[in-house]
Design a protein around this motif. Structure first.
Motif, PDB file in Angstrom:
ATOM      1  N   ARG A  81      51.788  35.763  32.175  1.00 31.51           N
ATOM      2  CA  ARG A  81      51.487  35.212  33.389  1.00 31.51           C
ATOM      3  C   ARG A  81      49.750  35.249  33.463  1.00 31.51           C
ATOM      4  NH1 ARG A  81      52.256  36.797  39.292  1.00 31.51           N
ATOM      5  NH2 ARG A  81      50.984  38.863  38.772  1.00 31.51           N
ATOM      6  N   THR A  82      49.139  36.283  33.064  1.00 35.92           N
ATOM      7  CA  THR A  82      47.887  36.449  33.340  1.00 35.92           C
ATOM      8  C   THR A  82      47.092  35.230  32.214  1.00 35.92           C
ATOM      9  OG1 THR A  82      48.289  38.745  32.979  1.00 35.92           O
ATOM     10  CG2 THR A  82      45.999  38.198  32.944  1.00 35.92           C
ATOM     11  N   PRO A  85      42.439  45.703  33.926  1.00 29.76           N
ATOM     12  CA  PRO A  85      43.176  45.960  32.646  1.00 29.76           C
ATOM     13  C   PRO A  85      43.244  45.058  31.530  1.00 29.76           C
ATOM     14  CG  PRO A  85      44.280  46.105  34.851  1.00 29.76           C
ATOM     15  CD  PRO A  85      43.081  45.247  34.983  1.00 29.76           C
ATOM     16  N   LEU A  86      42.495  43.720  31.831  1.00 30.27           N
ATOM     17  CA  LEU A  86      42.801  42.853  30.778  1.00 30.27           C
ATOM     18  C   LEU A  86      42.127  43.322  29.316  1.00 30.27           C
ATOM     19  CD1 LEU A  86      41.338  39.593  32.448  1.00 30.27           C
ATOM     20  CD2 LEU A  86      43.768  40.113  31.790  1.00 30.27           C
ATOM     21  N   THR A 137      31.556  52.505  36.534  1.00 33.87           N
ATOM     22  CA  THR A 137      32.490  51.787  36.483  1.00 33.87           C
ATOM     23  C   THR A 137      32.926  51.380  34.933  1.00 33.87           C
ATOM     24  OG1 THR A 137      30.937  49.743  36.767  1.00 33.87           O
ATOM     25  CG2 THR A 137      32.199  50.183  38.674  1.00 33.87           C
ATOM     26  N   THR A 138      32.420  51.923  34.156  1.00 33.27           N
ATOM     27  CA  THR A 138      32.591  51.805  32.842  1.00 33.27           C
ATOM     28  C   THR A 138      31.967  50.863  31.982  1.00 33.27           C
ATOM     29  OG1 THR A 138      34.620  50.637  32.450  1.00 33.27           O
ATOM     30  CG2 THR A 138      34.721  52.948  32.951  1.00 33.27           C
ATOM     31  N   TYR A 178      37.851  54.777  29.167  1.00 39.75           N
ATOM     32  CA  TYR A 178      37.314  53.469  30.221  1.00 39.75           C
ATOM     33  C   TYR A 178      38.666  52.843  30.417  1.00 39.75           C
ATOM     34  CZ  TYR A 178      37.545  50.362  26.111  1.00 39.75           C
ATOM     35  OH  TYR A 178      37.896  49.675  24.915  1.00 39.75           O
ATOM     36  N   ARG A 208      39.659  51.408  34.468  1.00 39.03           N
ATOM     37  CA  ARG A 208      39.544  49.998  34.507  1.00 39.03           C
ATOM     38  C   ARG A 208      40.854  49.686  35.515  1.00 39.03           C
ATOM     39  NH1 ARG A 208      36.457  47.115  29.633  1.00 39.03           N
ATOM     40  NH2 ARG A 208      34.355  48.352  29.991  1.00 39.03           N
ATOM     41  N   ARG A 209      41.794  50.331  35.215  1.00 34.93           N
ATOM     42  CA  ARG A 209      43.189  50.051  36.176  1.00 34.93           C
ATOM     43  C   ARG A 209      43.144  50.641  37.552  1.00 34.93           C
ATOM     44  NH1 ARG A 209      47.180  48.558  32.860  1.00 34.93           N
ATOM     45  NH2 ARG A 209      46.411  48.794  30.427  1.00 34.93           N
ATOM     46  N   TYR A 252      35.721  47.029  41.811  1.00 35.51           N
ATOM     47  CA  TYR A 252      34.149  46.995  41.950  1.00 35.51           C
ATOM     48  C   TYR A 252      33.729  45.805  42.391  1.00 35.51           C
ATOM     49  CZ  TYR A 252      29.693  46.540  39.245  1.00 35.51           C
ATOM     50  OH  TYR A 252      28.395  46.423  39.025  1.00 35.51           O
ATOM     51  N   ILE A 255      44.942  38.973  37.427  1.00 40.29           N
ATOM     52  CA  ILE A 255      44.699  39.725  36.120  1.00 40.29           C
ATOM     53  C   ILE A 255      44.887  41.285  36.451  1.00 40.29           C
ATOM     54  CG2 ILE A 255      43.045  37.890  35.495  1.00 40.29           C
ATOM     55  CD1 ILE A 255      40.518  39.651  36.416  1.00 40.29           C
ATOM     56  N   PHE A 256      45.082  41.682  37.738  1.00 39.67           N
ATOM     57  CA  PHE A 256      45.374  43.075  37.791  1.00 39.67           C
ATOM     58  C   PHE A 256      46.950  43.260  37.876  1.00 39.67           C
ATOM     59  CE2 PHE A 256      41.043  43.665  39.044  1.00 39.67           C
ATOM     60  CZ  PHE A 256      40.803  45.035  38.388  1.00 39.67           C
ATOM     61  N   ASN A 257      47.686  42.037  37.580  1.00 35.46           N
ATOM     62  CA  ASN A 257      49.341  42.285  37.538  1.00 35.46           C
ATOM     63  C   ASN A 257      49.834  42.412  38.857  1.00 35.46           C
ATOM     64  OD1 ASN A 257      51.563  41.760  36.014  1.00 35.46           O
ATOM     65  ND2 ASN A 257      51.744  44.192  35.879  1.00 35.46           N
TER      66      ASN A 257
END
Lengths: 370, 302
Positions: free
Chosen positions: A4-5, A213-214, B50-51, B71, B75-76, B80, B103-105
């Motif tokens: 999906r991503t 999270p990518l 923010t790593t 990190y 990031r999860r 930011y 992208i963050f599901n």
């Protein structure tokens, strides 16, 4: 989730491409323009080259020789005189590129002494053209000599019969279409990839992608996939123009050719990613792409200048130019109908290059800046 | 446990020291402000938290995770919003938000409740490209994108820079509502007047923390006599006061000058002095210090 991503990424990238007229032009305008530019301007073929003849003999045989040259259609007679000065004037005026000087008492020397002189003088300010013209004229004069000698039969003469395999008519397109494919794929795939990644860095969006999270690999794959597809389509367009417009044959397996196009694409892609890991702005990416990709691919791949006639050091450098191997593969498959066995060596070289470049690109891709 | 823990962080770029031994904590659910002028090191601090950037020295933790070793975990769970507008200008409002949700599901639908009152104002323009939005709307979109995955800690680097006064006020109201939802917020700003809107603030200047406390405690800790003063000839007054031995600092604050005195001098004596210089329509009154007064004072002390 990954899929999906990935799809979202490809969609986003496609929007970027479709909404930027400049990118669209580079992607589709440039390849087509390049094929036609190379097709119609850079060629060694000629017809109707202007020549000037200095006939100091003015007998039957000298006239026959002149007729023989003109009859071929390759030469157009501009001026016939008996004075060498008039030829020089023609050169200076730029009216002719080649002159043929027939010495006095030509017929008499030819038949009686079995030794007559014809001098070919060419304007070598354009060396390639001059060489092509003199070559052709020499061949024609030899042929002329043979036809006339049959009557008088000169003993013990060495008969050279040359045949041009794979490209009997010496058509320039047979050389440049594979070259243009190699050039365009390198340029589009590598340059556009490095540009698009550098753009994310420049705009600050790369930071946002990293702070997610990518997986970095997914970021890169998502970004480059549309360019792979577009480059592949480009390769097919260029090969199509070559086949239909310039009648360049594809004697070998089309499937094999396209598979190896993909391999070469991957190499170009890896190079592009590697460049982008080093370049923080689109401008840097563009300049380094032109310097690292365009110039060597054009000049050192054997596309325009034969590698064998380069200085030794450049010959060594040409060994690391991916386009060199790809052009070998293309020519072998398209013109000679070669199978995978015959091109396995360049294929292996490209494979090794791909692994090294990919490893270097991934190693240099920063997930945390120092 | 603290939401953010910073221990002796130092970072330099070439020869420029961006952060010098910075330490502070941000509590869970707190609205924490990093206040300082441009070049103070705020953005560097955000990049480390923010790593994105490795510190030269020291350690930092976000929700207990180490910013370098863990990190990926950080990031999860963070949102930011960089100082520079960093969304895709050629994508529409909706496309940007959709992309960041994916992208963050997650999806816009799933977490709409989080961004409802922010994105709600943007929805009429959802087909507009982000590049064509006004400054205030850009900030709202960027905040929506940073919020869409329900982060535990939100890092906002100068979110109100370049935004009009009305949008700035709105923006701070939104932050208040987000805080009420239990999200820890670390925000930076060069505007001193925004400091009082935070629960706790750190004043930062050339990579050093000058003071950390609640805005009230910080201003209350200012014990020097402070006056607001103006007259019909503002600039002459400023010049004259700056030349006086009793004046420790004279700074323009809007229509008034803020005068900090060091000698024992009464309000009446100051008034007399100003009058003796030929000024008219004189206003003079003792005032409470603002964050900016404290900041300038601490800057001078350093």
């Amino acid at each position: 989730m990954m899929l999906r991503t990935f799809i979202a990424f490809v969609k986003k990238e496609t929007f970027h491409i479709l909404r930027d007229p400049r990118t669209l032009f580079i992607l589709f305008g440039m390849p087509i323009a390049l094929v036609f530019i190379f097709g119609y301007t850079i060629t060694n073929e000629f017809t109707g080259a202007s020549i000037s003849v200095v006939d100091q003999s003015k007998d039957k045989l000298s006239q026959a020789l002149i007729d023989h040259l003109v009859a071929s259609g390759h030469f157009e007679l501009i001026n016939v005189s008996d004075d060498i000065v008039s030829l020089e004037n023609d050169f200076k005026a730029g009216v002719v590129k080649m002159g043929v000087v027939i010495s006095p008492l030509f017929e008499q020397h030819f038949y009686r002494d079995k030794k007559a002189t014809v001098q070919i003088i060419a304007d070598a300010t354009e060396p390639n053209y001059a060489a092509t013209l003199t070559n052709y004229a020499t061949r024609m004069i030899n042929a002329f000599q043979n036809t006339k000698s049959e009557i008088s039969s000169i003993p013990y003469q060495l008969d050279i019969e040359s045949r041009m395999y794979y490209n009997p008519k010496l058509i320039g397109a047979y050389n440049f279409v594979p070259g243009v494919v190699a050039l365009i794929l390198m340029l589009i795939c590598a340059m556009m990839t490095s540009l698009t990644i550098a753009k994310e860095k420049e705009m600050g969006t790369m930071d946002l992608l990293l702070v997610s999270p990518l997986h970095p690999l997914l970021i890169i794959l998502g970004k480059v996939t549309p360019y792979v597809i577009l480059s592949f389509i480009n390769a097919i367009i260029v090969l199509g123009i070559g086949y239909f417009v310039f009648t360049v044959p594809i004697k070998g397996s089309l499937v094999l050719l396209l598979l190896l196009v993909l391999l070469y694409l991957m190499v170009a892609l890896a190079l592009g990613i590697l460049i982008s890991t080093k370049a923080n702005s689109q401008q840097t990416a563009m300049m380094s792409s032109l310097f690292i990709l365009l110039l060597p691919t054009m000049l050192l791949s054997g596309f325009i200048f034969p590698i064998a006639s380069m200085p030794v050091i450049l010959q060594y450098i040409s060994k690391i130019i991916p386009a060199k191997y790809f052009i070998i593969i293309e020519k072998a498959i398209m013109l000679k109908g070669a199978s995978l066995d015959s091109v396995i060596n360049p294929v292996i070289v490209l494979g090794i290059m791909l692994v090294i470049l990919l490893a270097a690109a991934l190693k240099n891709f920063k997930v945390i800046y120092k | 446990m603290s939401a953010v823990k910073i221990e002796n962080i130092s970072k330099s770029f070439d020869t420029v020291l961006a952060l010098a031994q910075v330490s502070f904590d941000v509590l869970k659910g707190e609205l924490f402000g990093l206040i300082g002028p441009d070049g103070a090191g705020k953005t560097t601090m955000f990049k480390i938290l923010t790593t994105l950037l490795m510190p030269d020295q020291g350690k930092a933790y976000v929700e207990g995770f180490h910013t370098v070793k863990d990190y990926k975990k950080i990031r999860r769970i963070i949102g930011y919003m960089p100082g520079k507008f960093s969304l895709y200008q050629d994508l529409t409002v909706e496309e940007n938000l959709n992309f960041f949700a994916t992208i963050f599901n997650t999806s816009i639908k799933e977490n709409y409740h989080l961004i409802a009152d922010i994105y709600g104002q943007l929805e009429p323009f959802k087909k507009r490209r982000a590049g064509n939005l006004s400054g205030g709307m850009k900030q709202k979109l960027a905040l929506s994108c940073a919020l869409i995955h329900e982060p535990k800690v939100l890092f906002l680097d100068e979110p109100t820079t370049g935004v009009d006064a009305v949008s700035r006020a709105e923006f701070w109201e939104m932050l208040g509502r987000l805080k009420a939802k239990g999200i820890t917020i670390v925000v930076s700003t060069p505007y001193m007047d925004e400091a009082s809107l935070c629960e706790r603030i750190a004043l930062i200047q050339t990579g050093k923390i000058l003071s950390i406390d609640t805005p009230e405690h910080i201003t209350n800790a200012y014990h020097k006599p402070l006056y607001a003063v103006r007259s019909d000839d503002f600039f002459r007054l400023m010049k004259e006061l700056r030349g006086q031995h009793f004046a420790e600092r004279v700074e323009p604050f809007g229509e008034y000058l803020h005068l900090t005195t060091k000698d024992q001098i009464t309000e009446h004596e100051i008034h007399q002095y100003i009058q003796s210089q030929g000024h008219s329509t004189i206003e003079l009154s003792a005032i409470e210090a603002t964050i900016e007064d404290v900041f300038l004072d601490l800057m001078q002390a350093n």
